[in-house]
Design an enzyme around this catalytic site. Structure first.
Site, PDB file in Angstrom:
ATOM      1  CB  SER A  18      -0.973   0.005   1.186  1.00 15.99           C
ATOM      2  OG  SER A  18      -0.294   0.123   2.403  1.00 15.99           O
ATOM      3  CG  ASN A  19       3.587   2.641   3.032  1.00 15.58           C
ATOM      4  OD1 ASN A  19       3.463   3.830   3.315  1.00 15.58           O
ATOM      5  ND2 ASN A  19       3.300   1.672   3.886  1.00 15.58           N
ATOM      6  CG  MET A  95       8.319  -7.926   5.611  1.00 19.92           C
ATOM      7  SD  MET A  95       8.285  -6.676   6.914  1.00 19.92           S
ATOM      8  CE  MET A  95       8.233  -7.738   8.351  1.00 19.92           C
ATOM      9  CB  ILE A  97      17.744  -7.901   8.261  1.00 23.03           C
ATOM     10  CG1 ILE A  97      16.556  -7.781   9.218  1.00 23.03           C
ATOM     11  CG2 ILE A  97      18.975  -7.193   8.823  1.00 23.03           C
ATOM     12  CD1 ILE A  97      16.745  -8.468  10.546  1.00 23.03           C
ATOM     13  CG  LEU A  98      18.420  -4.881   2.913  1.00 31.29           C
ATOM     14  CD1 LEU A  98      17.990  -3.539   2.337  1.00 31.29           C
ATOM     15  CD2 LEU A  98      18.561  -5.926   1.802  1.00 31.29           C
ATOM     16  CG  ASN A 112      12.255   0.995   6.287  1.00 30.10           C
ATOM     17  OD1 ASN A 112      11.460   0.437   5.522  1.00 30.10           O
ATOM     18  ND2 ASN A 112      12.347   0.660   7.561  1.00 30.10           N
ATOM     19  CG  HIS A 114       9.862   1.279  12.107  1.00 29.03           C
ATOM     20  ND1 HIS A 114      10.020  -0.085  11.995  1.00 29.03           N
ATOM     21  CD2 HIS A 114       9.586   1.518  13.413  1.00 29.03           C
ATOM     22  CE1 HIS A 114       9.849  -0.637  13.183  1.00 29.03           C
ATOM     23  NE2 HIS A 114       9.596   0.306  14.064  1.00 29.03           N
ATOM     24  CB  SER A 141       9.833   7.073  11.782  1.00 23.91           C
ATOM     25  OG  SER A 141       9.350   7.301  13.092  1.00 23.91           O
ATOM     26  CB  THR A 146      22.310   3.731   8.744  1.00 26.29           C
ATOM     27  OG1 THR A 146      21.554   3.437   9.922  1.00 26.29           O
ATOM     28  CG2 THR A 146      22.154   5.199   8.368  1.00 26.29           C
ATOM     29  CG  LEU A 149      16.476  -3.701  11.895  1.00 24.16           C
ATOM     30  CD1 LEU A 149      16.343  -3.835  10.384  1.00 24.16           C
ATOM     31  CD2 LEU A 149      16.180  -5.019  12.579  1.00 24.16           C
ATOM     32  CG  ASP A 150      13.534  -0.791  12.323  1.00 27.83           C
ATOM     33  OD1 ASP A 150      13.395  -0.700  11.087  1.00 27.83           O
ATOM     34  OD2 ASP A 150      13.037  -1.690  13.000  1.00 27.83           O
ATOM     35  CD  GLN A 176      -0.405  -0.067   6.350  1.00 26.83           C
ATOM     36  OE1 GLN A 176      -1.320  -0.185   5.550  1.00 26.83           O
ATOM     37  NE2 GLN A 176       0.744  -0.694   6.211  1.00 26.83           N
TER      38      GLN A 176
HETATM   39  C1  GRF Z   1       3.878  -0.648   6.796  1.00 30.77           C
HETATM   40  O1  GRF Z   1       3.091  -0.567   7.923  1.00 30.77           O
HETATM   41  C2  GRF Z   1       5.250  -0.132   7.089  1.00 30.77           C
HETATM   42  O2  GRF Z   1       5.291   0.776   8.122  1.00 30.77           O
HETATM   43  C3  GRF Z   1       6.000  -1.378   7.461  1.00 30.77           C
HETATM   44  O3  GRF Z   1       5.440  -2.401   6.717  1.00 30.77           O
HETATM   45  C4  GRF Z   1       4.117  -2.085   6.363  1.00 30.77           C
HETATM   46  C5  GRF Z   1       3.990  -2.268   4.892  1.00 30.77           C
HETATM   47  O4  GRF Z   1       2.679  -2.187   4.444  1.00 30.77           O
HETATM   48  N1  GRF Z   1       7.401  -1.180   7.234  1.00 30.77           N
HETATM   49  P1  GRF Z   1       2.380  -2.093   2.886  1.00 30.77           P
HETATM   50  O5  GRF Z   1       2.936  -3.358   2.249  1.00 30.77           O
HETATM   51  O6  GRF Z   1       3.014  -0.856   2.372  1.00 30.77           O
HETATM   52  O7  GRF Z   1       0.875  -2.086   2.784  1.00 30.77           O
END
Ligand code: GRF
Length: 221
Positions: A18-19, A95, A97-98, A112, A114, A141, A146, A149-150, A176
């Site tokens: 969705s983002n 999802m 970790i790099l 990113n 978060h 946020s 970097t 992580l987060d 969201q």
């Molecule tokens: C979001 O809530 C974001 O904050 C987190 O993962 C979720 C991704 O949702 N990192 P979408 O796939 O963008 O719907």
């Protein structure tokens, strides 16, 4: 109009995207001076792949199967990204970790989002943990990525009140909805060069950005 050439943007997803959709639409609408050149998923069943295709955006899947170790996965991901010559990379629910080496390669142009008011609540299940701790405020946020992580410098945050009736579901939905505003906003600033990465730190409007920009969102009446 902005005289700067549109940024080449790559978006990495693992889920429904969705983002990614909010960002890609903002590019198409001209709200971000960028073109989404590719959406890359690490899972073939990521729902966002079809949303990207519906928007006419090329997609790629780079899976980390049991036969490919983390280094091979990252090498494939880096090669696919480099081929795009990206000016910016948006992790959007990606999802994985790099490694530090991977992050360093794209430092200063990888973002990113978060779902917490970083530095509070790094990691997973943020909404559940915020409710369990009876926090009164929560949010999301956007940060530069970097190796920590987060932990990269936060650029922009959405802040909202946690209300007594909130459940994990209502809270995550409200957070969201704000993500879909602040992530395109931060990328628009980067495309305009209002937001930049200089000497290992974020800058905004020609000054070091020492504290995140915070936007308050009010609960619907
Ligand atoms: C979001 O809530 C974001 O904050 C987190 O993962 C979720 C991704 O949702 N990192 P979408 O796939 O963008 O719907």
């Amino acid at each position: 109009m902005n005289a700067v050439a549109p940024l080449r943007l790559a978006i990495l997803i693992s889920g429904r995207g969705s983002n990614m959709t909010a960002i890609a639409r903002a590019c198409l609408n001209g709200e971000i001076a960028a073109r989404t050149t590719i959406v890359i998923a690490d899972r073939a069943d990521a729902g966002g792949l079809s949303s990207a295709a519906d928007l006419g955006i090329p997609t790629a899947v780079i899976q980390r199967s049991t036969t490919r170790d983390a280094a091979a996965f990252e090498a494939a991901l880096a090669a696919t990204l480099e081929a795009q010559r990206p000016d910016a990379i948006a992790l959007a629910g990606f999802m994985r970790i790099l490694s530090a080496a991977f992050v360093t390669r794209f430092l200063g142009r990888m973002f990113n989002i978060h779902p917490s008011l970083l530095p509070a609540y790094r990691g997973l299940h943020t909404h559940r943990r915020v409710l369990a701790a009876r926090e009164t405020q929560h949010g999301a946020s956007v940060h530069f990525v970097t190796a920590e992580l987060d932990g990269g410098p936060v650029v922009l945050q959405s802040r909202l009140a946690v209300v007594p009736a909130d459940t994990e579901l209502t809270l995550s939905a409200r957070v969201q909805a704000t993500e879909h505003i602040i992530y395109p906003q931060a990328l628009a600033w980067f495309a305009q060069q209002r937001l930049a990465w200089r000497n290992g730190a974020p800058w905004f409007d020609g000054r070091p950005l020492t504290t995140p920009i915070v936007e308050d969102f009010h609960a619907p009446a």
